[in-house]
Design a protein around this motif. Structure first.
Motif, PDB file in Angstrom:
ATOM      1  N   UNK A  98     -26.668 -94.451 -29.603  1.00  0.00           N
ATOM      2  CA  UNK A  98     -25.463 -93.924 -28.942  1.00  0.00           C
ATOM      3  C   UNK A  98     -24.752 -92.942 -29.855  1.00  0.00           C
ATOM      4  N   UNK A  99     -24.616 -93.303 -31.121  1.00  0.00           N
ATOM      5  CA  UNK A  99     -23.958 -92.413 -32.078  1.00  0.00           C
ATOM      6  C   UNK A  99     -24.717 -91.102 -32.217  1.00  0.00           C
ATOM      7  N   UNK A 100     -26.029 -91.172 -32.336  1.00  0.00           N
ATOM      8  CA  UNK A 100     -26.834 -89.958 -32.509  1.00  0.00           C
ATOM      9  C   UNK A 100     -26.815 -89.074 -31.272  1.00  0.00           C
ATOM     10  N   UNK A 101     -26.933 -89.675 -30.107  1.00  0.00           N
ATOM     11  CA  UNK A 101     -26.956 -88.881 -28.871  1.00  0.00           C
ATOM     12  C   UNK A 101     -25.615 -88.194 -28.649  1.00  0.00           C
ATOM     13  N   UNK A 102     -24.515 -88.911 -28.869  1.00  0.00           N
ATOM     14  CA  UNK A 102     -23.204 -88.296 -28.699  1.00  0.00           C
ATOM     15  C   UNK A 102     -22.970 -87.188 -29.721  1.00  0.00           C
ATOM     16  N   UNK A 103     -23.483 -87.360 -30.915  1.00  0.00           N
ATOM     17  CA  UNK A 103     -23.367 -86.313 -31.928  1.00  0.00           C
ATOM     18  C   UNK A 103     -24.160 -85.077 -31.519  1.00  0.00           C
ATOM     19  N   UNK A 104     -25.342 -85.276 -30.966  1.00  0.00           N
ATOM     20  CA  UNK A 104     -26.146 -84.145 -30.489  1.00  0.00           C
ATOM     21  C   UNK A 104     -25.413 -83.417 -29.358  1.00  0.00           C
ATOM     22  N   UNK A 105     -24.771 -84.173 -28.469  1.00  0.00           N
ATOM     23  CA  UNK A 105     -24.005 -83.528 -27.395  1.00  0.00           C
ATOM     24  C   UNK A 105     -22.844 -82.704 -27.952  1.00  0.00           C
ATOM     25  N   UNK A 106     -22.218 -83.191 -29.000  1.00  0.00           N
ATOM     26  CA  UNK A 106     -21.128 -82.431 -29.624  1.00  0.00           C
ATOM     27  C   UNK A 106     -21.656 -81.125 -30.207  1.00  0.00           C
ATOM     28  N   UNK A 107     -22.794 -81.192 -30.871  1.00  0.00           N
ATOM     29  CA  UNK A 107     -23.388 -79.981 -31.448  1.00  0.00           C
ATOM     30  C   UNK A 107     -23.791 -79.005 -30.333  1.00  0.00           C
ATOM     31  N   UNK A 108     -24.323 -79.517 -29.232  1.00  0.00           N
ATOM     32  CA  UNK A 108     -24.681 -78.656 -28.099  1.00  0.00           C
ATOM     33  C   UNK A 108     -23.444 -77.957 -27.551  1.00  0.00           C
ATOM     34  N   UNK A 109     -22.351 -78.691 -27.419  1.00  0.00           N
ATOM     35  CA  UNK A 109     -21.127 -78.095 -26.889  1.00  0.00           C
ATOM     36  C   UNK A 109     -20.552 -77.056 -27.848  1.00  0.00           C
ATOM     37  N   UNK A 110     -20.594 -77.324 -29.135  1.00  0.00           N
ATOM     38  CA  UNK A 110     -20.142 -76.326 -30.104  1.00  0.00           C
ATOM     39  C   UNK A 110     -21.047 -75.104 -30.101  1.00  0.00           C
ATOM     40  N   UNK A 111     -22.338 -75.340 -29.941  1.00  0.00           N
ATOM     41  CA  UNK A 111     -23.295 -74.232 -29.838  1.00  0.00           C
ATOM     42  C   UNK A 111     -22.953 -73.354 -28.639  1.00  0.00           C
ATOM     43  N   UNK A 112     -22.655 -74.001 -27.511  1.00  0.00           N
ATOM     44  CA  UNK A 112     -22.291 -73.258 -26.298  1.00  0.00           C
ATOM     45  C   UNK A 112     -21.011 -72.445 -26.508  1.00  0.00           C
ATOM     46  N   UNK A 113     -20.037 -73.024 -27.196  1.00  0.00           N
ATOM     47  CA  UNK A 113     -18.782 -72.318 -27.456  1.00  0.00           C
ATOM     48  C   UNK A 113     -19.013 -71.105 -28.354  1.00  0.00           C
ATOM     49  N   UNK A 114     -19.848 -71.250 -29.378  1.00  0.00           N
ATOM     50  CA  UNK A 114     -20.112 -70.120 -30.268  1.00  0.00           C
ATOM     51  C   UNK A 114     -20.943 -69.043 -29.585  1.00  0.00           C
ATOM     52  N   UNK A 115     -21.878 -69.427 -28.734  1.00  0.00           N
ATOM     53  CA  UNK A 115     -22.647 -68.426 -27.989  1.00  0.00           C
ATOM     54  C   UNK A 115     -21.726 -67.643 -27.064  1.00  0.00           C
ATOM     55  N   UNK A 116     -20.814 -68.351 -26.398  1.00  0.00           N
ATOM     56  CA  UNK A 116     -19.867 -67.686 -25.506  1.00  0.00           C
ATOM     57  C   UNK A 116     -18.962 -66.737 -26.287  1.00  0.00           C
ATOM     58  N   UNK A 117     -18.514 -67.157 -27.468  1.00  0.00           N
ATOM     59  CA  UNK A 117     -17.694 -66.269 -28.292  1.00  0.00           C
ATOM     60  C   UNK A 117     -18.503 -65.065 -28.764  1.00  0.00           C
ATOM     61  N   UNK A 118     -19.742 -65.299 -29.148  1.00  0.00           N
ATOM     62  CA  UNK A 118     -20.593 -64.214 -29.653  1.00  0.00           C
ATOM     63  C   UNK A 118     -20.866 -63.173 -28.564  1.00  0.00           C
ATOM     64  N   UNK A 119     -21.036 -63.636 -27.320  1.00  0.00           N
ATOM     65  CA  UNK A 119     -21.347 -62.712 -26.230  1.00  0.00           C
ATOM     66  C   UNK A 119     -20.120 -62.037 -25.637  1.00  0.00           C
ATOM     67  N   UNK A 120     -19.021 -62.775 -25.509  1.00  0.00           N
ATOM     68  CA  UNK A 120     -17.869 -62.253 -24.767  1.00  0.00           C
ATOM     69  C   UNK A 120     -16.636 -62.000 -25.630  1.00  0.00           C
TER      70      UNK A 120
END
Length: 166
Positions: free
Chosen positions: A53-75
């Motif tokens: 549970x800890x690892x999966x939730x941590x991976x989801x956090x990294x995915x969400x941060x990745x999405x935020x940085x991609x959105x910032x990088x593009x827009x």
């Protein structure tokens, strides 16, 4: 050199480096999650489940941060919904870890729950009042005016539009 162009180039370089770091963290986090299956097999189910549970939730956090940085990088803008999503996931992870470890008191869990409620309200309001959605007041649609035809075209149009009556 223009200072705005320099700023843009520097922030692009920084976000690119951060994106590669987040991608590496995502790959390593997924590998760690897969390796933690051994805790479920060889140790107790409760301990293994806690690790998963800890690892999966941590991976989801990294995915969400990745999405935020991609959105910032593009827009070149930070979306409030991406940041609140990442924060909600962080709070959920902390609640889950604290509940499984049974190290939090009810006051701390209650305060995290109130924080989660506030973040959820912010998320809903950010979606509802998003600047991306332009709200145009309803205006009557004007009927398209077609240019009038003359000659043979007008005669054919009149003949085809008149109902046939016997």
């Amino acid at each position: 050199m223009d200072s705005i162009k320099l700023f843009k180039q520097v922030t692009d370089a920084i976000t690119t480096v951060i994106l590669y770091i987040l991608l590496l963290a995502l790959i390593l986090g997924m590998a760690k999650t897969l390796l933690e299956i051994r805790f479920i097999i060889f140790e107790s189910l409760e301990s293994g489940f806690n690790h998963m549970v800890t690892s999966v939730l941590t991976v989801f956090i990294v995915i969400d941060l990745f999405k935020a940085f991609v959105d910032y990088h593009e827009h070149d803008r930070i979306k409030l919904t991406d940041i609140t999503d990442a924060t909600i996931l962080i709070v959920l992870r902390e609640i889950a870890v604290g509940l499984y470890a049974q190290k939090f008191g009810y006051e701390f869990i209650l305060s995290l729950s109130v924080l989660l409620l506030v973040l959820g309200i912010i998320r809903v309001l950010a979606v509802k009042y998003s600047p991306a959605k332009v709200q145009v007041p309803s205006t009557p649609v004007k009927e398209e005016v077609k240019p009038s035809k003359t000659g043979l075209g007008a005669l054919l149009d009149r003949c085809s539009s008149e109902p046939e009556g016997n």
